[in-house]
Design a protein around this motif. Structure first.
Motif, PDB file in Angstrom:
ATOM      1  N   GLY A   1      20.657  11.477 -20.956  1.00 14.50           N
ATOM      2  CA  GLY A   1      21.020  10.643 -19.804  1.00 14.50           C
ATOM      3  C   GLY A   1      21.978  11.351 -18.871  1.00 14.50           C
TER       4      GLY A   1
ATOM      5  N   SER B   1      25.774   6.948 -19.818  1.00 12.52           N
ATOM      6  CA  SER B   1      25.321   7.865 -20.855  1.00 12.52           C
ATOM      7  C   SER B   1      26.499   8.489 -21.584  1.00 12.52           C
ATOM      8  CB  SER B   1      24.447   8.940 -20.233  1.00 12.52           C
ATOM      9  OG  SER B   1      23.443   8.357 -19.461  1.00 12.52           O
TER      10      SER B   1
ATOM     11  N   VAL C   1      18.539   4.889 -21.000  1.00 11.73           N
ATOM     12  CA  VAL C   1      18.634   6.139 -20.236  1.00 11.73           C
ATOM     13  C   VAL C   1      17.345   6.487 -19.513  1.00 11.73           C
ATOM     14  CG1 VAL C   1      20.408   7.131 -21.699  1.00 11.73           C
ATOM     15  CG2 VAL C   1      18.031   7.630 -22.150  1.00 11.73           C
TER      16      VAL C   1
END
Lengths: 131, 218
Positions: A20, A33, B43
């Motif tokens: 991420g 992240s 993510v």
């Protein structure tokens, strides 16, 4: 419980956070992240603290104390990080980190060049005013 | 695997059993799958607000994992601080930077394949090393809880008092820093705002002008 379960889960979560951080464009998603990576480390600390508190005699519960410290530092980090992102957004009108290329070498044809050279002036003034 | 390793793991397996996981292990595995899946979605999703909401699922799953590891105090701190304040702060940040509601196609930058390569390589290396190192190690979860509030508080205030106080100073410094960073200078406020708005508009115009040219280049 097998010690490999929490260790593997924390390794996988850390690598998810790594992906991420490297792949996201919005600065706030990068901060999210980073939170994932910190949580992976916390899981490792707690698992090994529980393991060592039974296997060893005096461990001072350092794993859990460090986990609490990491949680507090993560809260401080997210506050400062969001303040910086909001300041950048106020000055530049964007929070995409690959548009903030004023410090890059040889960015003659960059898309933000004209806006960057304009907005560095109020940025410097603001720094003087707050200092 | 060397013969001594084999002997050690055979003895450990005889004691604990490789193929008969306990209920705690099964629960840990299921919650771990949910946590990892939520982190992956968080993510990779292209909807920015949904990323923050999936992060709530991942952090809550981690709190349950702490409970399963008998670290109760850490679990409730996780719920209070991460789910309660950090995610709310992130959502505020997303709203204040006018993050688009709905799908935004440019959520991932251009180097996502390099990032995927790095992450998969790191995951493979870490998982291999960790599994190989802790194949014959078991956590003993019986007996008194290792992380009840009493035990954690006693440890914290007997052995970790000085770092604890230093941490409170750090939190104060972070508070002051966040206020200074997000405060507008009063005198130059109006002119600053006008100029920043102009710069932002200019940036937007330049970007919009640039984009067709870039597409033409490709």
């Amino acid at each position: 419980m097998h010690l490999a379960y929490p260790a593997v889960l924390s390794a996988l979560l850390f690598c998810t956070g790594l992906y991420g951080v490297l792949a996201r464009r919005n600065a706030i998603l990068v901060l999210m992240s980073v939170e994932l990576m910190l949580n992976a480390v916390n899981l490792n600390l707690v698992a090994f603290d529980v393991y060592l508190s039974k296997a060893a005699r005096d461990t001072l519960h350092s794993g859990q104390a460090l986990t609490l410290f990491t949680i507090a530092i993560a809260a401080a980090e997210i506050g400062i990080g969001l303040a910086i992102v909001l300041a950048v957004y106020r000055n530049r009108g964007t929070s995409a980190i690959d548009r903030l290329r004023d410090a890059a070498e040889g960015h003659g044809d960059d898309s933000d060049d004209s806006a960057g050279s304009d907005s560095t002036v109020p940025g410097a003034e603001k720094a003087e005013a707050t200092a | 695997m060397t013969p001594s390793h084999a002997a050690v793991s055979a003895a450990a397996a005889a004691e604990h059993g490789f193929l008969s996981p306990t209920g705690v292990e099964i629960t840990f595995l299921l919650i771990g799958l949910v946590t990892f899946g939520a982190a992956l979605v968080s993510v990779t999703t292209r909807q920015l607000v949904h990323a923050a909401l999936w992060l709530v699922v991942a952090l809550g799953g981690l709190a349950v994992e702490y409970l399963l590891l008998t670290a109760e105090f850490i679990a409730w701190m996780q719920v209070l601080i991460y789910v309660g304040s950090v995610v709310v702060l992130l959502l505020f940040g997303l709203m204040l930077t006018k993050a688009p509601i709905g799908r935004s196609p440019d959520a991932d930058s251009g180097n996502r394949w390099a990032a995927l390569l790095v992450a998969v390589a790191a995951a493979a290396a870490l998982v291999w090393v960790v599994v190989d190192a802790f194949r014959t190690t078991w956590i003993d979860l019986d007996g008194p809880a290792a992380g009840s509030t009493r035990v954690t508080g006693a440890g914290l205030f007997q052995n970790w008092v000085l770092p604890f106080e230093a941490l409170s100073v750090l939190l104060l410094a972070a508070l002051v820093g966040a206020i200074v960073l997000s405060r507008r200078a009063k005198a130059a406020d109006a002119a600053q705002q006008a100029r920043a708005g102009g710069a932002a508009q200019q940036a937007r115009a330049a970007r919009d002008g640039q984009r067709p040219a870039e597409e033409g280049k490709h």
